[in-house]
Design a protein around this motif. Structure first.
Motif, PDB file in Angstrom:
ATOM      1  N   LYS A  93      -3.208  64.450  91.024  1.00 35.11           N
ATOM      2  CA  LYS A  93      -3.062  65.510  92.032  1.00 35.11           C
ATOM      3  C   LYS A  93      -4.326  65.623  92.880  1.00 35.11           C
ATOM      4  O   LYS A  93      -4.246  65.771  94.095  1.00 35.11           O
ATOM      5  N   GLU A  94      -5.483  65.555  92.245  1.00 32.03           N
ATOM      6  CA  GLU A  94      -6.750  65.624  92.985  1.00 32.03           C
ATOM      7  C   GLU A  94      -6.870  64.453  93.955  1.00 32.03           C
ATOM      8  O   GLU A  94      -7.269  64.621  95.108  1.00 32.03           O
ATOM      9  N   ILE A  95      -6.520  63.264  93.484  1.00 32.06           N
ATOM     10  CA  ILE A  95      -6.622  62.077  94.325  1.00 32.06           C
ATOM     11  C   ILE A  95      -5.631  62.150  95.478  1.00 32.06           C
ATOM     12  O   ILE A  95      -5.952  61.756  96.604  1.00 32.06           O
ATOM     13  N   GLU A 100      -4.643  62.641 101.190  1.00 31.92           N
ATOM     14  CA  GLU A 100      -4.038  63.343 102.324  1.00 31.92           C
ATOM     15  C   GLU A 100      -5.109  63.732 103.343  1.00 31.92           C
ATOM     16  O   GLU A 100      -4.923  63.565 104.551  1.00 31.92           O
ATOM     17  N   LYS A 101      -6.253  64.206 102.848  1.00 28.89           N
ATOM     18  CA  LYS A 101      -7.358  64.566 103.731  1.00 28.89           C
ATOM     19  C   LYS A 101      -7.880  63.324 104.459  1.00 28.89           C
ATOM     20  O   LYS A 101      -8.138  63.358 105.661  1.00 28.89           O
ATOM     21  N   PHE A 102      -8.003  62.215 103.741  1.00 22.49           N
ATOM     22  CA  PHE A 102      -8.462  60.960 104.341  1.00 22.49           C
ATOM     23  C   PHE A 102      -7.499  60.498 105.428  1.00 22.49           C
ATOM     24  O   PHE A 102      -7.923  60.048 106.487  1.00 22.49           O
ATOM     25  N   VAL A 103      -6.195  60.592 105.158  1.00 23.13           N
ATOM     26  CA  VAL A 103      -5.197  60.172 106.143  1.00 23.13           C
ATOM     27  C   VAL A 103      -5.297  61.031 107.393  1.00 23.13           C
ATOM     28  O   VAL A 103      -5.241  60.520 108.522  1.00 23.13           O
ATOM     29  N   LYS A 104      -5.471  62.343 107.232  1.00 22.66           N
ATOM     30  CA  LYS A 104      -5.598  63.232 108.396  1.00 22.66           C
ATOM     31  C   LYS A 104      -6.835  62.873 109.219  1.00 22.66           C
ATOM     32  O   LYS A 104      -6.763  62.788 110.442  1.00 22.66           O
TER      33      LYS A 104
END
Length: 170
Positions: A93-95, A100-104
């Motif tokens: 879940k953390e990863i 998701e943050k990296f993709v954004k």
């Protein structure tokens, strides 16, 4: 007792996600996994049943087979408690949040880069630009003879403000 193993792994989908530099390690891991599964498949799913009637008929000591049967059927080996699945799921879940943050962030960078590409494609070629066109397109690199005069050849190394001065001797 039952086997606690994954019956099938989608190796092709996994291979698509492996970078080229890790293909050798992937092949070695797959070979070890296949070897382990072959060894595990060689054994039956469950232990063979003991024919207690056969032993009662062929062993002359009275009560011995009954005693062994009672002890055998009452014996159980506890399966180790699963302490790690919850930790792995939490880490997953953390990863996923980090991904998701990296993709954004990556999508923002891609959009910014696409705007820059579009800007470069729509501007005049350098060979056709005048000094004013260059100044308008790249004000941070353009010569500004009024506010920031420079001397020929107009590169930073030969400008007076970048001159380190005479060498200092101690």
């Amino acid at each position: 007792m039952s086997r606690k193993a994954i019956k099938a792994i989608n190796w092709a989908a996994l291979l698509e996600k492996i970078p080229e530099t890790e293909k050798a390690a992937y092949a070695a891991f797959k070979a070890k996994s296949d070897q382990h599964l072959r060894r595990m498949a060689a054994y039956p799913e469950e232990y063979p049943k003991i024919d207690w009637a056969f032993y009662k008929k062929n062993i002359s000591m009275p009560g011995l087979v009954d005693k062994f049967q009672k002890e055998y059927e009452s014996f159980s080996v506890p399966y180790p408690a699963d302490k790690y699945t919850s930790l792995i799921e939490q880490k997953e879940k953390e990863i996923l949040v980090e991904m998701e943050k990296f993709v954004k962030e990556s999508n923002k960078n891609i959009a910014k880069a696409n705007k820059e590409i579009e800007k470069i494609q729509n501007m005049l070629p350098f060979a056709e630009m005048t000094m004013e066109d260059f100044r308008d397109a790249y004000p941070e690199f353009a010569l500004d003879s009024i506010n920031k005069p420079t001397i020929w050849p107009h590169i930073p190394e030969v400008q007076p403000e970048n001159d380190p001065g005479p060498p200092k001797f101690h």
